[in-house]
Design a protein around this motif. Structure first.
Motif, PDB file in Angstrom:
ATOM      1  N   TRP A   1       0.812  -1.221   0.000  1.00 33.36           N
ATOM      2  CA  TRP A   1       0.000   0.000   0.000  1.00 33.36           C
ATOM      3  C   TRP A   1       0.839   1.262   0.000  1.00 33.36           C
TER       4      TRP A   1
ATOM      5  N   ASP B   1       1.460   3.041  -2.657  1.00 32.38           N
ATOM      6  CA  ASP B   1       1.206   3.553  -3.992  1.00 32.38           C
ATOM      7  C   ASP B   1       1.277   5.077  -4.013  1.00 32.38           C
TER       8      ASP B   1
ATOM      9  N   ARG C   1      -3.525   9.112  -6.272  1.00 30.08           N
ATOM     10  CA  ARG C   1      -4.306   8.902  -7.495  1.00 30.08           C
ATOM     11  C   ARG C   1      -5.018  10.186  -7.896  1.00 30.08           C
ATOM     12  N   SER C   2      -5.031  10.438  -9.195  1.00 30.64           N
ATOM     13  CA  SER C   2      -5.738  11.615  -9.687  1.00 30.64           C
ATOM     14  C   SER C   2      -7.139  11.255 -10.154  1.00 30.64           C
ATOM     15  N   GLY C   3      -7.425  10.004 -10.302  1.00 30.65           N
ATOM     16  CA  GLY C   3      -8.739   9.537 -10.726  1.00 30.65           C
ATOM     17  C   GLY C   3      -8.886   8.087 -10.310  1.00 30.65           C
ATOM     18  N   THR C   4      -9.998   7.495 -10.642  1.00 25.55           N
ATOM     19  CA  THR C   4     -10.177   6.096 -10.272  1.00 25.55           C
ATOM     20  C   THR C   4     -10.449   5.267 -11.509  1.00 25.55           C
ATOM     21  N   ASP C   5      -9.663   4.265 -11.701  1.00 23.35           N
ATOM     22  CA  ASP C   5      -9.863   3.281 -12.757  1.00 23.35           C
ATOM     23  C   ASP C   5      -9.574   1.928 -12.114  1.00 23.35           C
ATOM     24  N   ASN C   6     -10.580   1.358 -11.536  1.00 19.32           N
ATOM     25  CA  ASN C   6     -10.409   0.097 -10.819  1.00 19.32           C
ATOM     26  C   ASN C   6     -10.708  -1.117 -11.688  1.00 19.32           C
TER      27      ASN C   6
END
Length: 92
Positions: free
Chosen positions: A33, A35, A38-43
């Protein structure tokens, strides 16, 4: 005097060698964890592939709405890896 000097140099070399080998920056699995933000979410799922022993493993996926494919490769718990980004017409 020379014997004492040689002993001090040998002790310093042993301590330096121990310090350099004691901390392995390649232990990526022991620090989960960590990482980047994040600027956005793409899961969405990535295609993960496992190669035969002796070869690197990896994952690839399209970045949503960009037309860019990202592929990451790594070799077990090794301290190295690679990232590749390419324009892929299949990524829409």
């Amino acid at each position: 005097m020379i014997r004492r000097r040689t002993t001090v140099i040998a002790l310093a070399a042993v301590l330096l060698g121990t310090a350099l080998t004691a901390c392995d920056p390649g232990e990526k699995y022991t620090e989960p964890w960590r990482d980047a933000p994040r600027s956005g979410t793409d899961n969405s799922s990535a295609l993960v592939f496992t190669m035969p022993d002796g070869f690197g493993n990896g994952a690839t996926k399209c970045l949503a709405g960009t037309g860019v494919r990202v592929t990451t490769l790594y070799h077990q718990d090794g301290p190295y890896g690679s990232v590749s980004t390419v324009l892929d017409p299949a990524c829409k």
